[in-house]
Write a protein that holds these residues in place. Sequence first.
Motif, PDB file in Angstrom:
ATOM      1  N   SER A  66      48.118  42.728  33.331  1.00 16.71           N
ATOM      2  CA  SER A  66      47.965  41.556  34.196  1.00 16.71           C
ATOM      3  C   SER A  66      47.210  41.902  35.470  1.00 16.71           C
ATOM      4  O   SER A  66      46.460  41.101  35.993  1.00 16.71           O
ATOM      5  CB  SER A  66      49.331  41.020  34.550  1.00 16.71           C
ATOM      6  N   GLU A  67      47.383  43.113  35.934  1.00 19.48           N
ATOM      7  CA  GLU A  67      46.828  43.448  37.242  1.00 19.48           C
ATOM      8  C   GLU A  67      45.313  43.510  37.251  1.00 19.48           C
ATOM      9  O   GLU A  67      44.693  43.605  38.292  1.00 19.48           O
ATOM     10  CB  GLU A  67      47.395  44.781  37.717  1.00 19.48           C
ATOM     11  N   HIS A  68      44.719  43.451  36.079  1.00 19.58           N
ATOM     12  CA  HIS A  68      43.271  43.515  36.075  1.00 19.58           C
ATOM     13  C   HIS A  68      42.645  42.362  36.781  1.00 19.58           C
ATOM     14  O   HIS A  68      41.537  42.446  37.278  1.00 19.58           O
ATOM     15  CB  HIS A  68      42.758  43.530  34.638  1.00 19.58           C
ATOM     16  N   PHE A  69      43.357  41.300  36.778  1.00 18.55           N
ATOM     17  CA  PHE A  69      42.766  40.117  37.382  1.00 18.55           C
ATOM     18  C   PHE A  69      43.372  39.819  38.735  1.00 18.55           C
ATOM     19  O   PHE A  69      43.187  38.772  39.285  1.00 18.55           O
ATOM     20  CB  PHE A  69      42.927  38.921  36.440  1.00 18.55           C
ATOM     21  N   GLN A  70      44.064  40.786  39.196  1.00 14.62           N
ATOM     22  CA  GLN A  70      44.660  40.598  40.512  1.00 14.62           C
ATOM     23  C   GLN A  70      43.561  40.729  41.566  1.00 14.62           C
ATOM     24  O   GLN A  70      42.752  41.633  41.515  1.00 14.62           O
ATOM     25  CB  GLN A  70      45.684  41.697  40.727  1.00 14.62           C
TER      26      GLN A  70
END
Lengths: 662, 470
Positions: B464-468
Amino acid sequence: MSRQAQKLDSAAGDGAVGIGVLSLDLLGQVLHGLWEPRDRKACRLVSRAFERAEAAHRRALRVLRREPLPRLLRAFPALELLDLSACASLDDASLAAAVAGAGGGLAGLRSVCLARANGVGWRGLEALVAACPKLEAVDLSHCVSAGDREVAALAAAAGLRELRLDKCLAVTDMGLAKVVVGCPRLEKLSLKWCREISDIGIDLLAKKCPELRSLNISYLKVGNGSLRSISSLERLEELAMVCCSCIDDEGLELLSKGSDSLQSVDVSRCDHVTSEGLASLIDGRNFLQKLYAADCLHEIGQRFLSKLATLKETLTLLKLDGLEVSDSLLQAIGESCNKLVEIGLSKCSGVTDEGISSLVAQCSDLRTIDLTCCNLITNNALDSIADNCKMLECLRLESCSLINEKGLKRIATCCPNLKEIDLTDCGVDDAALEHLAKCSELRILKLGLCSSISDKGIAFISSKCGKLVELDLYRCNSITDDGLAALVNGCKRIKLLNLCYCNKITDTGLGHLGSLEELTNLELRCLFRITGIGISSVAIGCKSLIELDLKRCYSVDDAGLWALARYALNLRQLTISYCQVTGLGLCHLLSSLRCLQDIKMVHLSWVSIEGFELALRAACGRLKKLKMLCGLKTVLSPELLQMLQACGCRIRWVNKPLVYKD
Amino acid sequence: MDLSQNHIHNQSAANLYYQFGSDNSFPGLGTQQQFPPFTSPFGASPSTNIPHMDWNPATMLDNLTFIEEKIRQVKDVIHTMVDSGGQLSCHQGEIAQKKQVVNADLTCLIVQLISTAGSLLPSLKNSSFLRHPAAGHMDMANHVGPSSGLVPNAMTVSEENKEDMCSPEDYEELFKGWTDGTIKEGIEIGNVLVEEQDMKDGDEGKDGENLPPGSCELLQLEKDEILAPHTHFCSICGKGFKRDANLRMHMRGHGDEYKSPAALAKPPRDASAEHELVKRYSCPFVSCKRNKLHKNFQPLKTILCVKNHYKRSHCEKSYTCSRCHTKKFSVMADLKTHEKHCGRDKWLCSCGTSFSRKDKLFAHVALFQGHTPALPSEEPKTCSDQISHAGSHQESTKVPNSMGSSFMWGASSGDNNALDIKGFDGCNDDFLSTANFGSFNLSFGPADGFTGEPSGGSFSMLPSEHFQSA
């Protein structure tokens, strides 16, 4: 997932057509209103329209792994900010390839963060700079291997305005000269810890970058000559020179002859600076707003005080940490600078209730008061702070052991804006927490070493302080699983949690922690009751976990590592020293976790040399920091160690006894 | 001083003074050509050794002709003095000046004679003729008179001088100066006591030396003496040496009498030497700051200073550095010093100029817009390739596609159809050799795909953090 996102979800669910007919611009506006990344992700996942809108409108991107970088850069052509600081195993070739693959997609990029990207060298930077004509800000801090060549590659970005080179250890005057000639519009520059830079380089900087507004030369071996050069910078507003031991009063006097633009000066830990020098600096600076003089003054002269009074209207911040103060001095400061917003008196001896009272009586705007280790103060001081500083946001009282719940009650009642309070080692109890719970704005609460705090106190906090982000319960060893259950009930936004040595906590407690989805840093040192089961629930529940400390959790075994390997995909820092893990678990962990960059594994007695060897080979390209027992230095294969170092990994060899004395 | 210089300019006879031994040095004084150019008896070039030892009859004849010419010139000067002798009201300074000129010429003649006679010199040295107790430099200085001609008592001095001008004592003194080694380098031409007025006139030398007035003796050597390679000559074979000690060592070969400890010992300084004035030197080159006629005259302290100064400032730089073939020096020692550091100018500017010191380079960079320090290249070839790349990239930024294609990434360029390798070969190999593109290739797959799937387990999907956002 927030309510907002849920609403959007349901809208999407009702009919994707409904959202699909909206233009990308409108959807972009909607996305723009969503602050939480999780919410945006929710939108992206449920609707292609939102995904397209985000692709077109996304401005900032933080990449965690190397592999998807090229695809991401192509997917978001409107990027302006690119953060690669956490991108595991990023190197020259992958960066250059990604940049090349993005085509013109990076034309709008303004800011790139490459902090701690040790693997990136001048070739990658050259490709990046060439592809981003609008580049304005670059952060290369803590790239310890970066040198003149890397910095020279950045010099091709003529429009650069901000540059951070903190701890780029190999950068010399030559590299700096390249940058200042290539980027004449530089406005912010940090050279902290670039120890090779000398007066000559700073002199050229001052000549070539007249628009400089902020400069950090902390820890440099530069002398007064640099300050003479710097004084010629007409627009300089901020100047930090922490621990520049070659600078003395004479230099400050030279600096005072410069322009009037200077607003903030940091001379912390400059051993040869005295209050006389500061007085002469203030003499020329009627607009000085911030003065950091921590750990550099031994006494305050009358001249300094009289000059300080001339800053009455402007000075908002004063840090005098480590100074021996008297009541009269504090009173004089209060009278001179009654617009103060922040005062730092950390480790100042001689701070008494009377002194604080006379200070705060004049300074009603104070928002941050640092009284760390001012151990003479009592509830009376807190009373006068509460009475005078209604705007108080941050209060640091570490080691002020004479205070108790009565003082804190007054603070909590009178200062509704309190966001941060440090009560480490203050010996406060549950009653104090009951009062503090009134501060519903509280974000940061530090209760380390307050061993009388029990589950009851935690329950008070959790009932009211829903915005709590950081909680430190270091060695609060009365806390049990029930306390954690109460905590997660109310404080769901917690990101940082320290539970070290709270050794009554078991797997059940960790099971409760699993509901903290936003938790990023968790310290569980020496919780010998927890096992792989507890670790599993944390790994599964806390999806955002970045840092985990399991040192001396003697009961944690391979099962815990398997769980981490399977679920804690964002884990970046891990300490598993003294855990009962085997080579198999370690290999699996290190080969699975693709974001892991820093691992401490001292005294893993169950892991064989082959286990270490295999595990490290599996993680080779990604690790940046490694801590191991120095006995392994000789038995691990030299080619492995060479390979690790070639990939930019720093290995700390330690020699610690296995037996733990508590 | 200015005044005195004007006098000199006004007097044609005064040119004599400059003429000797400096036949090509004073283009500023046009009248000097009234005398036929002569070949210096010491040889035209400094490299010809000890010409006076040459018993070539032609040279001898030349020298004698020169001496004749010179005597005629001196006579002319004295004639003019006799002519104007009736009107004593004429400038005293002028007379003093002329006398000095005469003195200088006479000295020159003597030197010429001596040098022509050559081997007679040692016997002169040993003769009782020169064994007088020293007449004293003060006397000598007074006889010769001040250079400026502005000394108030110059008239009386010159009156005495007139009578004494040709007295044997003068020559004795001169010979003594020439032979006893205190004036090692040779001939005194202008022996001048610096008077109080002189020191007051101009700024005192920046050398910081502040000798009390009258306490120093000013000497001026001529060009040939300065450039002469040797100053000590063997009385038997005529061989020349730079140092007296070397000559003494050499003398041992001529007989046992030279081997005694007394003969080998350093000759003791005369008792009178202790009371001697400090010696300072003037450069013979007029208009040089080191020349005594200069307004801000700064004397040179030793003979060696004179030699080095004269060579550096007024001679051709004949020694060329064998490494860089650009730097030239007139003093061998300077060349040696330079050669020690030549090629080590590691501080290089983008314009190609190199500096021996970093601060010099930075001052240069600060001065010139656009100049930047050049980094020492680890791999020169790659570096130059890379520079050309940077250029090509800057050009191609306007056309995104061409930029993408100017990079050729072996494995990764699968989706780039138009491959255009622009001189990247140079560093392509080593650039990519260490790169691991295994996983990288995979990421090029579903580039435009729908990237998210709800389950978080599979590695093929992004956490998920890739798009943070940052």
